[in-house]
Design an enzyme around this catalytic site. Structure first.
Site, PDB file in Angstrom:
ATOM      1  N   HIS A  13       0.824  -1.127  -0.025  1.00 36.70           N
ATOM      2  CA  HIS A  13       0.057   0.074  -0.009  1.00 36.70           C
ATOM      3  C   HIS A  13       0.950   1.309  -0.087  1.00 36.70           C
ATOM      4  O   HIS A  13       0.766   2.221  -0.954  1.00 36.70           O
ATOM      5  CB  HIS A  13      -0.936  -0.121   1.090  1.00 36.70           C
ATOM      6  CG  HIS A  13      -1.661   1.228   1.295  1.00 36.70           C
ATOM      7  ND1 HIS A  13      -2.583   1.863   0.349  1.00 36.70           N
ATOM      8  CD2 HIS A  13      -1.735   2.291   2.495  1.00 36.70           C
ATOM      9  CE1 HIS A  13      -3.252   2.929   1.075  1.00 36.70           C
ATOM     10  NE2 HIS A  13      -2.343   2.942   1.946  1.00 36.70           N
ATOM     11  N   GLU A  25       0.694   6.364  12.585  1.00 34.12           N
ATOM     12  CA  GLU A  25      -0.559   5.868  13.019  1.00 34.12           C
ATOM     13  C   GLU A  25      -0.730   4.407  13.441  1.00 34.12           C
ATOM     14  O   GLU A  25      -1.396   4.031  14.556  1.00 34.12           O
ATOM     15  CB  GLU A  25      -1.364   6.255  11.902  1.00 34.12           C
ATOM     16  CG  GLU A  25      -2.902   5.620  12.116  1.00 34.12           C
ATOM     17  CD  GLU A  25      -4.036   6.692  11.959  1.00 34.12           C
ATOM     18  OE1 GLU A  25      -3.796   7.734  11.429  1.00 34.12           O
ATOM     19  OE2 GLU A  25      -4.933   6.501  12.363  1.00 34.12           O
ATOM     20  N   ASP A  26      -0.160   3.891  12.681  1.00 32.20           N
ATOM     21  CA  ASP A  26      -0.189   2.387  12.780  1.00 32.20           C
ATOM     22  C   ASP A  26       0.927   1.450  13.592  1.00 32.20           C
ATOM     23  O   ASP A  26       0.718   0.353  13.731  1.00 32.20           O
ATOM     24  CB  ASP A  26      -0.471   1.731  11.444  1.00 32.20           C
ATOM     25  CG  ASP A  26      -1.848   1.976  10.488  1.00 32.20           C
ATOM     26  OD1 ASP A  26      -2.660   2.448  11.355  1.00 32.20           O
ATOM     27  OD2 ASP A  26      -2.006   2.130   9.566  1.00 32.20           O
ATOM     28  N   ASP A  34      -3.438   8.192  -1.509  1.00 28.30           N
ATOM     29  CA  ASP A  34      -4.004   7.301  -0.496  1.00 28.30           C
ATOM     30  C   ASP A  34      -5.070   6.700  -0.653  1.00 28.30           C
ATOM     31  O   ASP A  34      -5.571   5.745  -0.993  1.00 28.30           O
ATOM     32  CB  ASP A  34      -3.697   7.887   0.954  1.00 28.30           C
ATOM     33  CG  ASP A  34      -4.075   6.784   1.975  1.00 28.30           C
ATOM     34  OD1 ASP A  34      -3.801   5.454   1.860  1.00 28.30           O
ATOM     35  OD2 ASP A  34      -4.573   7.235   3.139  1.00 28.30           O
ATOM     36  N   HIS A  84       3.419   7.097   5.155  1.00 28.46           N
ATOM     37  CA  HIS A  84       2.395   8.076   5.707  1.00 28.46           C
ATOM     38  C   HIS A  84       1.327   7.245   6.762  1.00 28.46           C
ATOM     39  O   HIS A  84       0.858   7.808   7.628  1.00 28.46           O
ATOM     40  CB  HIS A  84       1.295   8.287   4.514  1.00 28.46           C
ATOM     41  CG  HIS A  84       0.452   7.045   3.907  1.00 28.46           C
ATOM     42  ND1 HIS A  84       0.893   6.410   2.920  1.00 28.46           N
ATOM     43  CD2 HIS A  84      -0.751   6.853   4.211  1.00 28.46           C
ATOM     44  CE1 HIS A  84      -0.001   5.457   2.764  1.00 28.46           C
ATOM     45  NE2 HIS A  84      -1.050   5.697   3.439  1.00 28.46           N
ATOM     46  N   ASP A  98     -21.939  12.343 -27.207  1.00 30.56           N
ATOM     47  CA  ASP A  98     -20.483  12.763 -26.678  1.00 30.56           C
ATOM     48  C   ASP A  98     -19.778  11.681 -25.781  1.00 30.56           C
ATOM     49  O   ASP A  98     -19.526  12.020 -24.731  1.00 30.56           O
ATOM     50  CB  ASP A  98     -20.334  14.346 -26.443  1.00 30.56           C
ATOM     51  CG  ASP A  98     -21.042  14.608 -25.292  1.00 30.56           C
ATOM     52  OD1 ASP A  98     -21.891  13.714 -24.949  1.00 30.56           O
ATOM     53  OD2 ASP A  98     -20.746  15.667 -24.770  1.00 30.56           O
TER      54      ASP A  98
HETATM   55 MN    MN Z   1      -2.982   4.803   3.648  1.00 31.34          MN
END
Ligand code: MN
Length: 742
Positions: free
Chosen positions: A63, A92-93, A154, A88, A274
């Site tokens: 990811h 957090e994790d 993300d 990123h 179109d």
């Molecule tokens: Mn993520």
């Protein structure tokens, strides 16, 4: 055992392969030392996520690598952003802290990751304050745009890999995406990303429609490609003759944009003309960009007749998000309109990669549209009184609108959204000028505040010191700035009046021998059905609630035994328990899909077979909406925590009310034929029928009771066969009523 080892080895190889692909994507922006830095970030991410897996079972590290790749390839971001994208999710994790990151990669990187971590709450489905989170996100946007760009990368990757998520999460994430992320991508000029986000959302929210349009597009592919080839050929020839180098190709429109056209015009797929646009991408020297584009325009319109109403020149005045291009619609050889977009390679990169590409070509200058926009967001966010939900609504309105350009009396240029009024212009210049505005002169002619401005108008504002903001102003201003300033001025005004009202009420209650305390105030507010005690005070001050009504209240108090139940959102768990056991047979609701009580919403009238979800309302139990209900996206994005899964069980012979719109050529026997099909052939009950007939055209709305979508579809099919009928469509709501959130 052995097998597991082999799997891990293969995975390791795959991880390295993906990492190398990422490095290749980063190459164009890489400088000395960058490769090492990206490697360090990759190693840190790999190690800290090492035991984690995604819902699909794949190693988690896939990811962040993919997000970094999107950031590099599809947005064109540089090394700092790649490092941030790789990291990123670590704060957090995992155990890694912001301090660790600052030590390893410096302050800037730590700050961006901090921003990304803070706004990750948007993905927290238990959060009750989606709007507040969005506001937070915009605050970080004002700090560093890269936070939002990485967040978009993300989100795009999460949308691309959502197949393994449970259905209700797919729906929530998809609605959030249509509601917030796609408009943001649009505003930042990331058109390609915006279309993909919308298409992916549609794939989950309306899978059947999505598949059917995709299939039909595919069926017509060869025919379309032949047409495009024939259309392009003569253009190519003349461009080369005149020494212009260009790539020309046909670009299919997104499935979602085709679908919205079908809905807007109420036409079937084969009437959408179109399905693609022709793009001419010129290789031009910077100094020739504009003249080359117009040369190409002239060549195209020599070959094919242009529609004079459809010329858009975003080269002379680029859109606020930086978009530059020349658009025209011409009559093709087979008598069909074809949109042609003309731009240079630089303009095309801006159109596809948006913000980042814009910065690459144009040094950050204070007067670029994007800079002005970010400045505006900052201003809005500084308004402490703005209610987060209101703010979101107003703000969203400004995300999608196109701009017009207005001149001040001194000739300065001000950008406003389309449909902006003289009053919007006044607020744009200064809050005080807006608040004191009594009228305007547009091109030297006197006009009212609500006058809609046209591109190129010159506007002078007339003010008066006696003027104050009025409630009805909100009905015609369109900019978020004007709205929020008017609202906070009105609130302040209301607060002052309410203060007087409080004293008056105290006196009046005394004369009625009612104690002035919070309990009684609460009862009063409830009795008069007002949202707050402040509204109560205000109504008393304004004389809307007078002594006579207060007396009526006093009288009613004596008979009312039960205290009014306090109105506040009910946690879903309690709700499920409370409603359980009640009798209802065709709909299953909640995580483990139980049979509980529900109501069908009147805004979209769902029937069995429709894709649906449940929404826990404050006072009216669980309401069932269709996932393509016009209110669905808003409900899910703002109140995600109140959404419950719902699914139709076996379909019984229960009848559901739905609306049919029938158009055709008016004929003496037409109504009779239609009603015969409905009531005799199909044995369907009609509740109401209204018919308009003008100049030989028949236009009728009929409310009928059907069992499910299959039943409805066969009825529609049969009605279409009636002689004289030209179209039969289902409509959502007989009176166009909108569902309130509470
Ligand atoms: Mn993520």
């Amino acid at each position: 055992m052995n097998e597991l080892v082999i799997d891990l080895e293969a995975e390791k190889k795959e991880i390295l392969k993906r990492y190398r692909a990422l490095l290749r994507a980063c190459k164009p922006t890489m400088q000395k030392g960058d490769k090492k830095m990206i490697r360090r970030a990759f190693d840190m991410a790999l190690e800290s996520h090492q035991d984690m897996r995604r819902k699909s079972g794949e190693p988690y590290i896939y990811h962040p690598i993919a997000v970094a790749q999107i950031a590099a390839e599809e947005i064109g971001l540089g090394t700092t952003s790649i490092v941030c994208a790789l990291l990123h999710d670590v704060v957090e994790d995992t155990d890694i802290t912001l301090e660790d990151i600052e030590r390893e990669f410096g302050k800037k990187t730590a700050k961006i990751i901090d921003g990304l971590t803070k706004i990750s709450g948007v993905f927290d489905y238990n959060s009750s304050l989606q709007a507040e989170n969005f506001r937070k996100m915009l605050l970080t946007l004002a700090d560093d745009v890269r936070v939002i760009l990485i967040k978009l990368a993300d989100r795009l990757h999460n949308m691309r890999t959502m197949d393994f998520m449970p259905r209700d999460k797919q729906l929530k994430i998809s609605s959030e995406t249509v509601y917030l992320y796609a408009p943001l991508a649009h505003r930042l000029g990331l058109y390609t990303m915006k279309s993909e986000l919308e298409d992916l959302s549609m794939k989950y929210m309306e899978p059947e429609t999505y598949k059917s349009i995709a299939r039909q597009l595919n069926e017509k592919r060869v025919e379309r490609e032949n047409f495009i080839r024939d259309f392009i050929e003569p253009i190519n020839e003349i461009l080369t003759e005149q020494g212009l180098k260009a790539d020309i190709y046909g670009r299919p429109k997104s499935i979602n944009s085709i679908w919205s056209k079908m809905r807007k015009k109420n036409i079937p797929f084969n009437e959408v003309y179109d399905l693609f646009a022709i793009r001419i991408i010129l290789d031009s020297k910077p100094e020739n960009e504009k003249s080359d584009s117009w040369k190409a325009y002239s060549i195209v319109t020599d070959l094919y007749r242009p529609n004079p109403d459809r010329l858009r020149d975003w080269i002379s005045s680029p859109k606020a998000n930086g978009y530059e291009s020349l658009h025209t619609t011409v009559m093709g050889p087979r008598g069909q309109w074809v949109e042609v977009q003309i731009r240079t390679r630089r303009m095309n990169e801006i159109a596809e990669k948006g913000f980042a590409a814009h910065w690459k070509y144009k040094e950050a200058s204070a007067d670029s549209g994007l800079d002005q926009w970010i400045h505006k967001i900052r201003e809005l966010l500084n308004n402490p009184e703005a209610n987060a939900l209101d703010f979101l609504d107003d703000f969203k309105m400004n995300l999608f609108s196109d701009e017009i350009f207005i001149f001040t009396p001194k000739g300065a240029l001000i950008q406003l959204p389309i449909n902006a009024t003289a009053l919007d212009f006044a607020f744009e210049i200064h809050t005080d000028i807006g608040a004191k505005c009594i009228g305007a002169k547009v091109n030297h002619k006197l006009v009212p505040l609500s006058h809609k401005l046209q591109n190129g108008d010159q506007v002078e504002i007339i003010t008066s010191s006696k003027q104050t903001p009025k409630e009805d102003w909100l009905s015609f201003v369109v900019t978020a700035k004007a709205k929020s300033k008017i609202k906070s001025a009105l609130k302040e005004e209301k607060r002052k009046i309410a203060e007087d009202g409080k004293e008056i009420l105290e006196r009046k209650l005394k004369s009625l021998k009612i104690t002035y305390n919070s309990d009684n105030l609460y009862k009063l507010t409830y009795y008069f059905k007002l949202p707050s005690t402040q509204d109560m005070f205000y109504n008393v001050a304004k004389g809307i609630i007078d002594l006579k009504q207060l007396k009526e209240f006093a009288a009613s108090e004596k008979v009312v035994e039960n205290k009014p139940e306090k109105i506040e959102p009910i946690p879903i768990e309690n709700f499920l328990k409370k409603a359980k056991g009640k009798d209802s047979d065709t709909l299953l609701i909640g995580e483990d899909l139980q049979k509980i009580d529900y109501k069908l919403s009147t805004c979209c009238n769902p029937i069995p077979g429709d894709d649906v979800f449940g929404f826990v309302t404050v006072s009216d139990g669980i309401k069932i909406h269709r996932t393509n209900c016009p209110n669905a996206a808003k409900l899910m994005a703002n109140y995600g925590y109140r959404i419950v899964k719902a699914k139709w069980d076996s379909q019984k012979e229960l009848a559901f009310l739905t609306g049919l719109r029938i158009r055709g050529i008016d004929d003496v026997g037409l109504i009779n034929s239609i009603t015969t099909v409905i009531s005799s052939d199909f044995k369907v009950n009609m509740r109401s029928i209204t018919v308009d007939s003008y100049e030989g055209i028949f236009d009728g709305s009929i409310m009928v009771f059907v069992n499910d979508t299959e039943h409805l579809d066969s009825l529609i099919g049969r009605l279409k066969e009636v002689k004289g009928v030209t179209s039969v469509t289902r409509f959502d709501s007989p009176d166009g009523s909108m569902e309130k959130a509470s």
